[in-house]
Design a protein around this motif. Structure first.
Motif, PDB file in Angstrom:
ATOM      1  N   GLN A 112       1.027  -1.087  -0.021  1.00  0.00           N
ATOM      2  CA  GLN A 112      -0.430   0.307  -0.128  1.00  0.00           C
ATOM      3  C   GLN A 112       0.735   0.828  -0.335  1.00  0.00           C
ATOM      4  O   GLN A 112       1.975   0.940   0.726  1.00  0.00           O
ATOM      5  CB  GLN A 112      -0.670   0.111   1.337  1.00  0.00           C
ATOM      6  CG  GLN A 112      -1.963  -1.576   1.109  1.00  0.00           C
ATOM      7  CD  GLN A 112      -2.954  -1.063   2.587  1.00  0.00           C
ATOM      8  OE1 GLN A 112      -3.956  -0.141   2.438  1.00  0.00           O
ATOM      9  NE2 GLN A 112      -2.775  -2.026   3.263  1.00  0.00           N
ATOM     10  N   ASN A 164       1.486   3.674   2.181  1.00  0.00           N
ATOM     11  CA  ASN A 164       1.794   3.876   3.689  1.00  0.00           C
ATOM     12  C   ASN A 164       3.414   2.630   3.665  1.00  0.00           C
ATOM     13  O   ASN A 164       3.551   2.760   5.082  1.00  0.00           O
ATOM     14  CB  ASN A 164       0.294   3.447   4.503  1.00  0.00           C
ATOM     15  CG  ASN A 164      -0.019   2.504   4.258  1.00  0.00           C
ATOM     16  OD1 ASN A 164       0.952   1.475   3.848  1.00  0.00           O
ATOM     17  ND2 ASN A 164      -1.376   2.161   5.585  1.00  0.00           N
ATOM     18  N   GLU A 193       2.309  -0.065   4.092  1.00  0.00           N
ATOM     19  CA  GLU A 193       2.084  -1.559   4.440  1.00  0.00           C
ATOM     20  C   GLU A 193       1.802  -2.829   3.183  1.00  0.00           C
ATOM     21  O   GLU A 193       1.117  -2.250   2.356  1.00  0.00           O
ATOM     22  CB  GLU A 193       1.068  -1.069   5.740  1.00  0.00           C
ATOM     23  CG  GLU A 193       1.416  -0.601   6.676  1.00  0.00           C
ATOM     24  CD  GLU A 193       0.157  -0.262   7.915  1.00  0.00           C
ATOM     25  OE1 GLU A 193      -1.069  -0.951   7.697  1.00  0.00           O
ATOM     26  OE2 GLU A 193       0.441   0.306   8.875  1.00  0.00           O
ATOM     27  N   GLU A 229       0.818   5.097  -6.562  1.00  0.00           N
ATOM     28  CA  GLU A 229       1.772   5.788  -4.907  1.00  0.00           C
ATOM     29  C   GLU A 229       1.275   3.936  -4.362  1.00  0.00           C
ATOM     30  O   GLU A 229       2.577   4.284  -3.721  1.00  0.00           O
ATOM     31  CB  GLU A 229       0.290   6.740  -4.823  1.00  0.00           C
ATOM     32  CG  GLU A 229      -0.225   7.241  -4.673  1.00  0.00           C
ATOM     33  CD  GLU A 229       1.201   8.469  -4.470  1.00  0.00           C
ATOM     34  OE1 GLU A 229       1.670   8.634  -3.009  1.00  0.00           O
ATOM     35  OE2 GLU A 229       1.836   9.238  -5.247  1.00  0.00           O
TER      36      GLU A 229
END
Length: 304
Positions: free
Chosen positions: A94, A96, A98, A120
């Motif tokens: 992801q 972030n 994770e 992203e």
């Protein structure tokens, strides 16, 4: 008056020349595919994250003649490199950093995301468990336009032979409108990129989905096509479903037999099996007379 027209013609020719120069393309297209086509599957999936710019540049470094890749269409109608129609939690993280939860394994569908959202996700830091030799690195799913620019820049920088682009349309009837647009739109969006970048003479469009190949044959008959095959049906049956003779017949490598090679050649088709990752298999297929090989480990070509 004649002088005015000559000036206009000169300006147009200059513009075309500049466009070709920006894409770093050679002045003339090759007449035919390589005598033996060395294709890096998803770039160099066994060595670097699949369908990424680093993987494609690695394949170039290993002197492949063709870069094999998969494409999907985003929500905002852009052509993006990816085999899976969603973010595969096996090797995508992801934004972030994770892991994608198991409950969300098929949640992030590319056709339902704009490219700035797709960009992203980290498509390389988590090594694909099926390829222990793969070097992890933080990267992303690139647009086809960006991939072409990166490849052509490297070709010019290192004075490399012009590679072919073998581009697979990832579609099937059951997922029209869910994972991808219908074939006509898919082909239109893909060919817009191909024509914008001026690479049509070096492009092969391949698919398991005969519908996209049929659209290509009708609207872009000059573009090379490859029929991907994984079923146990006969050569004749598969060609009948397609409705025309493609440039390349591309079966799963275990389906290749001396008769298949002979019959394909008799119909004017090249035979390029997928995906061959053992040197002994590559050598055996080469002895059968195939016209190329698709592999996750393009470094093995150096041993053939």
């Amino acid at each position: 008056m004649n002088h005015k027209y000559l000036s206009l013609l000169f300006s147009l020719l200059t513009l075309l020349s500049c466009t070709r120069s920006m894409n770093n393309l050679p002045a003339t297209a090759p007449a035919a595919l390589p005598a033996f086509d060395k294709e890096g599957h998803r770039g160099a999936r066994g060595l670097l994250p699949e369908n990424t710019i680093p993987a494609m540049l690695k394949a170039l470094e290993l002197q492949v003649t063709t870069l094999e890749m998969d494409v999907h269409i985003t929500k905002d109608k852009q052509v993006v490199l990816s085999h899976d129609p969603y973010m595969n939690r096996d090797y995508v993280l992801q934004p972030n950093g994770e892991e994608i939860p198991a409950a969300d394994a098929k949640k992030h569908i590319l056709y339902q995301l704009d490219y700035n959202q797709i960009r992203e996700f980290d498509a390389g830091s988590k090594r694909n468990p099926k390829f222990p030799e793969q070097q992890p690195l933080k990267t992303y799913k690139p647009l086809l336009t960006d991939l072409i620019d990166a490849v052509q820049a490297r070709v010019q920088q290192d004075q490399l032979p012009q590679p072919f682009y073998n581009i697979e349309t990832k579609s099937k009837p059951a997922t029209d409108g869910l994972y991808h647009p219908e074939p006509a739109e898919f082909v239109k969006l893909l060919m817009q990129v191909v024509e914008e970048k001026g690479i049509a003479p070096w492009v092969i469009i391949q698919s398991f989905d005969v519908r996209t190949l049929q659209v290509l044959q009708q609207q872009y008959p000059e573009v090379k096509t490859a029929l991907l095959v994984e079923n146990l049906r006969s050569l004749e049956w598969n060609l009948e479903q397609l409705g025309f003779t493609p440039t390349i017949y591309s079966p799963y490598y275990k389906l290749v037999s001396p008769k298949l090679v002979q019959d394909s050649h008799a119909k004017g088709m090249k035979v390029v099996p997928w995906t061959v990752n053992e040197l002994s298999d590559m050598q055996q297929l080469q002895q059968l007379g195939v016209d190329g090989l698709i592999t996750d480990y393009p470094n093995l070509f150096q041993k053939l």
